[in-house]
Write an enzyme that holds these catalytic residues in place. Structure first.
Site, PDB file in Angstrom:
ATOM      1  N   GLY D 154       0.815  -1.209   0.000  1.00  0.00           N
ATOM      2  CA  GLY D 154       0.000   0.000   0.000  1.00  0.00           C
ATOM      3  C   GLY D 154       0.849   1.260   0.000  1.00  0.00           C
ATOM      4  O   GLY D 154       2.063   1.219   0.219  1.00  0.00           O
ATOM      5  N   CYS D 155       0.191   2.385  -0.252  1.00  0.00           N
ATOM      6  CA  CYS D 155       0.917   3.648  -0.364  1.00  0.00           C
ATOM      7  C   CYS D 155       1.368   4.151   1.013  1.00  0.00           C
ATOM      8  O   CYS D 155       2.520   4.551   1.185  1.00  0.00           O
ATOM      9  CB  CYS D 155       0.078   4.689  -1.088  1.00  0.00           C
ATOM     10  SG  CYS D 155      -1.603   4.857  -0.487  1.00  0.00           S
ATOM     11  N   HIS D 156       0.468   4.142   2.002  1.00  0.00           N
ATOM     12  CA  HIS D 156       0.885   4.558   3.341  1.00  0.00           C
ATOM     13  C   HIS D 156       2.003   3.649   3.852  1.00  0.00           C
ATOM     14  O   HIS D 156       2.959   4.094   4.483  1.00  0.00           O
ATOM     15  CB  HIS D 156      -0.295   4.467   4.318  1.00  0.00           C
ATOM     16  CG  HIS D 156      -1.284   5.581   4.209  1.00  0.00           C
ATOM     17  ND1 HIS D 156      -0.966   6.893   4.435  1.00  0.00           N
ATOM     18  CD2 HIS D 156      -2.608   5.571   3.898  1.00  0.00           C
ATOM     19  CE1 HIS D 156      -2.044   7.648   4.296  1.00  0.00           C
ATOM     20  NE2 HIS D 156      -3.048   6.877   3.956  1.00  0.00           N
ATOM     21  N   THR D 159       5.492   4.090   2.278  1.00  0.00           N
ATOM     22  CA  THR D 159       6.098   5.317   2.805  1.00  0.00           C
ATOM     23  C   THR D 159       6.656   5.120   4.202  1.00  0.00           C
ATOM     24  O   THR D 159       7.734   5.631   4.535  1.00  0.00           O
ATOM     25  CB  THR D 159       5.023   6.435   2.851  1.00  0.00           C
ATOM     26  OG1 THR D 159       4.270   6.412   1.645  1.00  0.00           O
ATOM     27  CG2 THR D 159       5.663   7.801   3.031  1.00  0.00           C
TER      28      THR D 159
END
Lengths: 350, 350, 350, 350
Positions: D154-156, D159
Site C-alpha cells: 500500500g501507499c501509506h 512510505t
C-alpha cells in the site's frame, strides 16, 4: 421575544444552498428556523449532515410530508428542479398565506413557452408561474415587497444580469454583441455524489460545461430582452474553476457609440446607494475572493484596446448573493425587515 | 556515447520554464545538459533551487558571464523580456553557429513597429528579430527546421492561434467577431516572490488581469492577420484559475456562412496526423487536465444555440506545449531529431 | 450612539491577522475602528490593500508615529515579533490606561529565561512581560478580565493546549508521551512576498517545517508544564497543508491508566458550557472545515487499537480562534462586553 | 518488434491506479497492453473513461469474463479488496504460467490469522496467500525476481516501512515509540462517487480518517515486527490533505542510544545505490511535490530538540511509487527487464 420572530421553514436543507440558508438564518435576529426538511436524510439531525452546526440547536430533518407548516410564516424552497413546482403548488393550496422564496429555476421564466422550450415539458403550476416575482432585488425591489412567491434568480444569471441591464436600458451597447464567459466554483453543482465532481477530477483543472446551451440562458434572455425592449440572445459559456465559491463573469460588449467610461458611469449611477452592489473605479477589475462569504456583487468596467469595445467583470459568491443570501434579502423585503438584516458579513479573504 | 549527444545550455534555469526544460532534457535520449545559468542563484546546485532534481547529476548554476558556450550546440533562453535580446545578440555574435530557442517574447513579433508599440521601446537586435522564426511547429515546421533562432510562442497565444488559424485561412469565420477568454494556471506567472502570487491570495479565487491590453495580443494580431490576409484585432482577456498548470481558452466566433460542424471539420483536417494536436469529436469539449504534464493540445468545437455562432475550446499545459515542451519540439526540428523525441509523456490526471 | 462605542486601534492592519481583525470589528456592535496603522502601506486606504473592504468606511492607514492614541480605548497589536515589545512599551508609557491585546509572540512566555532561550535575545520590556496575561480565555478568563496587556496565544498552541491541559491537570496521560502533528493552512505564514509561499510552490503539496524546534513550542512547554506540575517537552511538528485556513492537530498520547473514553469525559466536562469549544461524541473526529471562518474549536477523542493509547484531534481556524477571533474574545472580556459579541459567525463549509 | 514485447493485461482499468498503469505502460519500451478490463464500464473505449488517452491506441474495456488471457504474459490486478483473491485464484488455476502483480491488499499479509483479524473473514485463497511475495522491491528484490504472484504494498505502508525497517533491523530505535502521522492526497481514495469525496467537501480542509484502526496497519505490523524480531504495533493515523497526489509521513521515534544523525546514517547506507530512494542531507526534510508523478521516495531525518528523539519524514507519489509505479518496478523484476525501465520520469513541480 422568540414569539415575535418570524417562523421559517427550509425545504431541502441537506444541500449546499440549504445549509447556507441555515448558516445565515441562525444568526438573523428576527427569525427562527422551525422546520427543516431533507427527504433522503429525514430522521437525522442537521449536525449529522453538516457537522459545523453541531453546537447550535436546530429542528430535526423531516420529510416534507412529515412537516407541519401551519405555524410557518415563510418557506425557503431549495429543492431540485421540477419537484419544486409540485411542492410549492401543494403548499400554497393548503396554506395560501404562506410566503415562499424559491431557490430553484422553476418559477423564474414568466413565459410558459420559454419554460417549455428550456425544460422540455409544460409547467405544472401555470398560475403560480404567472404570479411569481423574479427575485433580483436591485431591479424588482417594489414588486418583491408585495410578493407571495419570489423566484430567486440563478447565480450565473444574477452575476450577468446586474451589470448589463443598465446598459441595455440605456441603449448603450449592441444587444447582439454580448459574450459572457462565466467562471464558477464547484459548490454551485450541489452535493450529489457524482464521479465528475470528485476532488480528484476537479482540483488542478478547468473546463467548460453545458457549452452552447445552458438552461439558465433562459433567464438571461428574459431579463436582457426586457431591458433592451427587443429579443436578446447572448453567447454564454459556464466554466468550472477549481474553487469552492464564486461566480466570475467576463462580459465582452460593443458599444453603440458610448465609450467604456460611459458604460462605467451608467452602471455606477444605476446602483448608487445599493448596499450589496459595489462598482469599482473605472479601469479596475475585482477578484472573486473579494465577495467570498458575503452578499456583495463587485463590478468592474475596462476599455478594450479597440475603441467601441469594453470588458465588464462581475463577481459574487454563488451560495450567498447567488443563492441563499439573495434569498434572505428577498425574505427581508417580503417580511418587511430592513433589507440588509443578517447579511452584513464581510468577505473572507484569504 | 555521450560525445554523440547534442550539448545543451539552459539560460535562466531557476525559473519554472527553466526547470521544466531540465525535467524534459534530462530524459531526452539525444542530448546532454552541459551549461545551466541563473544569475541570482549562481554558485548553487540545481538541487538547491529545485530539490526534485537532487537524485540526478547536473552542472552547477553559473552566471551567463561565467558560462562557456564554445562547446554548446543549442541554447534555450528562458530569460526575462528585454534582457533576452541583448543576451542572444551577444551570444550569436560570438558563436554564430549556435542554435537558439528563445522562450521570451523578444523575437516573436516580426514587425519592429508592432514590437515598439507593445513593448514601449525600439528593439535592440533588429537583424535577429528579422531572422527569427516563429516557433509554432504545426504552422511553421519547415521554416523551423532551417532556423538558427526560433522564437518560441507564448502559452496563451499557442492555445488561441492553433484552432483559429485554419478558420481564418479558410475564410470561415468573421475576423472581427473573435472573443477569447483564456484561463491560465499560476505557473505561467513565474517564480518571482510577489504578494499577489502568494497561495493565500490565489487559492480559492479567480480573476482577470491585463484586461483590455495584454502584450501577448501582439502575437495574436500577427498570426491572425497573416492567416486572414487582413488586420485582425481579437478581444482577449487572460483569467487566473487557481491551479498550477494549464491554459484553457474559450473562443467565441461567428461564421461567414459555415456552420459549427464545418468549423470542426476544417480544424480536424488541418491537424490530421499531427502528433501533439488532438481534435475531439464535434460537440465535445476537453478538460485542461487532459493535457497536464504532456505536450498535447486538445481542441473542441461546439455549436451555439444560435445558428452562425460557435464556441471553440483549446487547452494545453502552459509549461509544456505552452513553453518548454514546445521549445524541445523546436529543438528536435532544429537539430534534426524525430519531432516527438523526449516528449512522449502522457498527461497526469489526477 | 457612536460616542458610546469603544474606540479601537489596529496596529499592523495590512497583514492577514490585521485584516481579519478589521473584518470582525467592522461588524461588532460595541466598537468603532478609529486608528489603523501599516508602516509600509501608510498613506493608502485599507481598500487599496484589501479590496473586500472597499464598500465600508475605514480610517486611512498611518505609520505608528503618525497615529494619535489619545482617544483610543484598546489597541490590537498585530506586528512582527520583536518590534512589538518596543512598540507596546512605548505606547503604555505614554498612555498607561490603554488596554492592549497583542497578537505577536512577544509577551506569551512569562519566564524571561525561556524567552531568551527561544528567541535568542533578552526581552526588552521585562515589566510588561511579567504583567501580561496569557490570553487563552477558556483557561485564564478571570485573569484576562482584569488585564491591561493580554498576550494572545499562537494558533498551533491554542489548538494543542486546549484538549491536553485538562488531561495533564487530571494526571490522566503520560506527560512524556505527547506527540503533536499540527497541520496548518497557509494564511498563518502571513502576507510577506516569499518564493516558498507562492501558490505554485504550495498548491498540491504538503511539507513539514521548523522540524525539531519551532518557537511556539515554548508556549506548549509553559502551559503543559503548568498543568502537569512538572516540566513537559512534547514532540511537535508543524506541517503545511495546501489550504488557506485551519489548524488541524493530531495528538498522540498514552494514558496513565485511564482509557480513551475517560480522556474524552475529562475534556468534555472541562469545557462544558464553553461557547467556543465543541467536543464531539467519543470516537468521532472533526474536519478542519467545520470551524472555517468561525471562532470555534472542535475536539475529538478516539481510542487507539492498543489499550492505553489514544488519539486526540483538535481543530480551529488559525485566523479566528487561532488569532483575531480570540483577540476579539479577549477584548470583550477586557472591556466588559459579553464574551461572544461579534463572534457569532458560523463556519463556512464549503 | 512488437512480438518481442511482453503482453500485459490490466484488470480494473477504470480506476486511478488502473489509469496510472496505462499511463506508464503505454510508454514502456518492452511491453504492450493487450487486455483492459473494467466491469462497470465494459464496452467503452478507455478514452471515454479517461479522455487523456484519446490520442493513443488501446484495447476496448471488457469484463473479466470476456477477456482472453491465453496470450497474456503478466496481469496487473487493480481490483477492489476481496474480489481480488477470487479473480486471481481463478486466473492462476486456468493459466498457471501467468505472472500477477496485485495492487489490492488481498495478498499482502502472509499470516492468515492477521488477514482474518484485519479483514473480518477467512482468506479465500490460502495457498496463493502463502505463495505471494511482498512487493517492496528495495527489501525483497531477490524474492520478487523469482515470484509468480507479487503483492504490491500500500501507499501509506511503503512510505512508512522504507525509512523505519533499517532502524528496527539495527535495533537503533524503541519499537514501541513509533508514531506515524501519514498525510495523503485524495487520489488514494479512488474514483467511486461518494459525497465525502466531492471537491466541495475536500478542498480547503484537512481531516483524519480511520483513526485508531486502519486496515493497512496490518502491513506495518508485519514488516516492522519482522525487522525488529519482535511484535511491533505502531501508532498510525492517516490524514487527508487537499491535494491530488502524495503521501507525506511524519514519523516520530525515540532512539535506543543512537542520536538522530546515526539514524540518518543507517538509512542512507541501507539505500545507497537504490535508484528510487533519495535520502536528503541530515537535518533537511522533503516536500511531497518533489516526488509528484515520479517513482521516487524522498526521506529526511531531523533531530528533535530533546536528545534521543528524532523525526523522520518520508514522501512519495501514492499513484506511482505508492501503487502503479511500484507495480511496474515489480513487473520489471518479474519479467527480467532493467528495474528502472519506463519509470524514469522526473517529478512535476509545480
Amino acid at each position: 421575544m422568540a414569539d415575535q420572530k418570524a417562523r421559517i421553514a427550509v425545504l431541502g436543507a441537506s444541500g449546499y444552498t440549504g445549509s447556507e440558508l441555515v448558516r445565515l438564518l441562525l444568526r438573523h435576529p428576527r427569525v427562527e428556523i422551525t422546520v427543516l426538511t431533507a427527504d433522503r436524510k429525514a430522521g437525522q439531525a442537521m449536525a449529522d449532515v453538516f457537522p459545523q452546526f453541531a453546537p447550535f440547536p436546530l429542528p430535526k430533518l423531516l420529510t416534507i410530508e412529515e412537516a407541519d407548516f401551519s405555524a410557518v410564516d415563510l418557506v425557503f424552497c431549495a429543492l431540485p428542479h421540477a419537484t419544486t413546482q409540485q411542492v410549492v403548488k401543494g403548499l400554497l393550496e393548503k396554506h395560501p398565506n404562506l410566503k415562499v422564496v424559491d431557490l430553484s429555476a422553476d418559477f423564474r421564466l414568466s413565459d410558459p413557452g420559454a419554460y417549455e422550450q428550456w425544460y422540455g415539458h409544460p409547467h405544472a403550476a401555470l398560475d403560480l408561474q404567472k404570479e411569481a416575482v423574479f427575485g433580483l432585488v436591485e431591479i424588482y425591489r417594489e414588486e418583491i415587497k408585495a410578493a407571495r412567491l419570489v423566484a430567486n434568480p440563478g447565480c450565473h444569471t444574477t452575476t450577468a444580469i446586474l451589470p448589463i441591464v443598465p446598459l441595455l436600458e440605456a441603449g448603450a451597447i449592441e444587444p447582439d454583441s454580448i459574450v459572457i464567459d462565466s467562471k464558477t466554483g464547484m459548490s454551485g453543482a450541489g452535493r450529489s455524489a457524482k464521479e465528475a465532481m470528485l476532488f480528484s477530477e476537479i482540483s488542478e483543472g478547468t473546463f467548460a460545461y453545458s457549452v452552447g446551451s445552458h438552461r439558465h440562458m433562459g433567464e438571461l434572455d428574459q431579463e436582457y430582452s426586457k431591458a433592451a425592449g427587443r429579443p436578446v440572445t447572448p453567447m454564454f459559456v459556464p466554466v468550472l474553476s477549481p474553487m469552492n465559491r464564486g461566480i466570475y463573469a467576463t462580459i465582452f460588449v460593443r458599444t453603440t457609440g458610448a465609450n467604456a467610461e460611459d458604460l462605467h458611469q451608467l452602471i455606477a449611477t444605476y446602483y448608487k446607494g445599493e448596499p450589496f452592489v459595489h462598482v469599482l473605479p473605472f479601469g479596475q477589475v475585482p477578484l472573486s475572493r473579494h465577495t467570498r462569504g458575503s452578499n456583495m456583487v463587485f463590478i468592474g468596467v475596462v476599455a478594450d484596446r479597440v475603441a467601441g469595445r469594453a470588458i465588464i467583470v462581475s463577481t459574487l459568491d454563488n451560495l450567498v448573493k447567488g443563492a441563499s443570501g439573495q434569498a434572505v434579502q428577498n425574505m427581508n423585503l417580503v417580511l418587511g425587515f430592513p433589507e440588509t438584516l443578517g447579511l452584513e458579513q464581510i468577505a473572507l479573504s484569504p
